[in-house]
Scaffold this motif. Structure first.
Motif, PDB file in Angstrom:
ATOM      1  N   ASN A  90      68.624  30.233  58.157  1.00 21.82           N
ATOM      2  CA  ASN A  90      69.946  30.834  58.008  1.00 21.82           C
ATOM      3  C   ASN A  90      69.782  32.349  58.130  1.00 21.82           C
ATOM      4  O   ASN A  90      69.352  33.016  57.188  1.00 21.82           O
ATOM      5  N   LEU A  91      70.123  32.893  59.299  1.00 24.17           N
ATOM      6  CA  LEU A  91      69.897  34.305  59.576  1.00 24.17           C
ATOM      7  C   LEU A  91      70.656  35.233  58.642  1.00 24.17           C
ATOM      8  O   LEU A  91      70.275  36.378  58.461  1.00 24.17           O
ATOM      9  N   LEU A  92      71.721  34.739  58.068  1.00 24.16           N
ATOM     10  CA  LEU A  92      72.496  35.586  57.177  1.00 24.16           C
ATOM     11  C   LEU A  92      71.927  35.609  55.761  1.00 24.16           C
ATOM     12  O   LEU A  92      72.341  36.408  54.935  1.00 24.16           O
ATOM     13  N   LYS A  93      70.961  34.733  55.478  1.00 20.20           N
ATOM     14  CA  LYS A  93      70.367  34.695  54.143  1.00 20.20           C
ATOM     15  C   LYS A  93      68.864  34.961  54.167  1.00 20.20           C
ATOM     16  O   LYS A  93      68.333  35.540  53.240  1.00 20.20           O
TER      17      LYS A  93
ATOM     18  N   GLU B  41      67.585  41.182  54.981  1.00 19.41           N
ATOM     19  CA  GLU B  41      67.600  40.054  54.066  1.00 19.41           C
ATOM     20  C   GLU B  41      69.024  39.893  53.550  1.00 19.41           C
ATOM     21  O   GLU B  41      69.699  40.897  53.282  1.00 19.41           O
ATOM     22  N   ASN B  42      69.469  38.659  53.463  1.00 19.76           N
ATOM     23  CA  ASN B  42      70.841  38.374  53.024  1.00 19.76           C
ATOM     24  C   ASN B  42      71.879  39.127  53.855  1.00 19.76           C
ATOM     25  O   ASN B  42      72.875  39.612  53.335  1.00 19.76           O
ATOM     26  N   GLY B  43      71.610  39.246  55.158  1.00 23.15           N
ATOM     27  CA  GLY B  43      72.567  39.872  56.069  1.00 23.15           C
ATOM     28  C   GLY B  43      72.648  41.377  55.988  1.00 23.15           C
ATOM     29  O   GLY B  43      73.546  41.983  56.561  1.00 23.15           O
ATOM     30  N   GLU B  44      71.689  42.023  55.301  1.00 24.11           N
ATOM     31  CA  GLU B  44      71.708  43.480  55.122  1.00 24.11           C
ATOM     32  C   GLU B  44      70.369  44.077  55.533  1.00 24.11           C
ATOM     33  O   GLU B  44      69.318  43.470  55.304  1.00 24.11           O
TER      34      GLU B  44
ATOM     35  N   LEU C 212      72.784  39.690  63.569  1.00 26.49           N
ATOM     36  CA  LEU C 212      73.658  39.354  62.448  1.00 26.49           C
ATOM     37  C   LEU C 212      75.067  38.969  62.931  1.00 26.49           C
ATOM     38  O   LEU C 212      75.674  38.046  62.393  1.00 26.49           O
ATOM     39  N   VAL C 213      75.567  39.654  63.965  1.00 28.21           N
ATOM     40  CA  VAL C 213      76.875  39.289  64.498  1.00 28.21           C
ATOM     41  C   VAL C 213      76.804  37.975  65.279  1.00 28.21           C
ATOM     42  O   VAL C 213      77.650  37.091  65.093  1.00 28.21           O
ATOM     43  N   LEU C 214      75.788  37.830  66.116  1.00 27.16           N
ATOM     44  CA  LEU C 214      75.667  36.585  66.903  1.00 27.16           C
ATOM     45  C   LEU C 214      75.465  35.359  66.008  1.00 27.16           C
ATOM     46  O   LEU C 214      75.879  34.266  66.365  1.00 27.16           O
TER      47      LEU C 214
END
Length: 174
Positions: A2-5, A34-37, A169-171
């Motif tokens: 999960n790229l956002l996490k 990490e975690n989208g940041e 993160l956007v993709l």
């Protein structure tokens, strides 16, 4: 994944040319997410043993031979990057290019980047999959601007690594 996490590191290299066997790495930029940041940044110039950089490379990157003379040797720079990655998934815009330099020069410097290839993510391939037919090319700034991400410069390793991370993160949300 999960790229956002999960944690990943976007990397970009500036080199003296396109041949991983003949040309040198002169700048490394990386951002850890990490975690989208974005949680950390890494940037280093690399000592260049060549006599001179071509005028094309100086014009493209803004890096001069003189700026590299007091920079860390390649072995030290690659080990620092390896430590920064710290088991994260490796990401690059045109992954094969950056990874081929890391793998080749890492081999000669006793820094093994081989394990990052399996899970490595190429934002060019991901953009081609998710944005097929919507943009004229898949260059870093073309993709970034299409996605509404500012692209402050090209061929500046740290800025390009940050742009690559933002693209991923956007993709990941599309």
């Amino acid at each position: 994944m999960n790229l956002l996490k999960d944690r990943f590191v976007a990397v970009d290299l500036e080199t003296t040319g396109l041949d991983m066997h003949r040309d040198s790495i002169i700048k490394i930029g990386a951002v850890k997410c990490e975690n989208g940041e974005i949680i950390d940044r890494f940037s280093t110039s690399v000592h260049c043993p060549k006599e001179r950089l071509s005028s094309e490379i100086v014009s493209l990157t803004g890096i001069t031979y003189e700026q590299l003379q007091n920079a860390p040797k390649l072995t030290i720079a690659l080990q620092a990057l390896y430590n920064f990655i710290d088991g994260s998934v490796l990401v690059a815009h045109n992954f094969r290019f950056d990874f081929s330099f890391l793998q080749n020069w890492g081999f000669w410097c006793n820094v093994d980047f081989g394990g990052f290839e399996k899970d490595g993510i190429d934002t060019v391939a991901l953009a081609k999959e998710k944005l097929a037919g919507q943009i004229k090319n898949y260059k870093l700034c073309t993709v970034a601007e299409f996605l509404g991400i500012a692209c402050p410069s090209q061929h500046r390793a740290l800025a390009d690594a940050e742009t690559c991370a933002k693209i991923l993160l956007v993709l990941a949300k599309i």
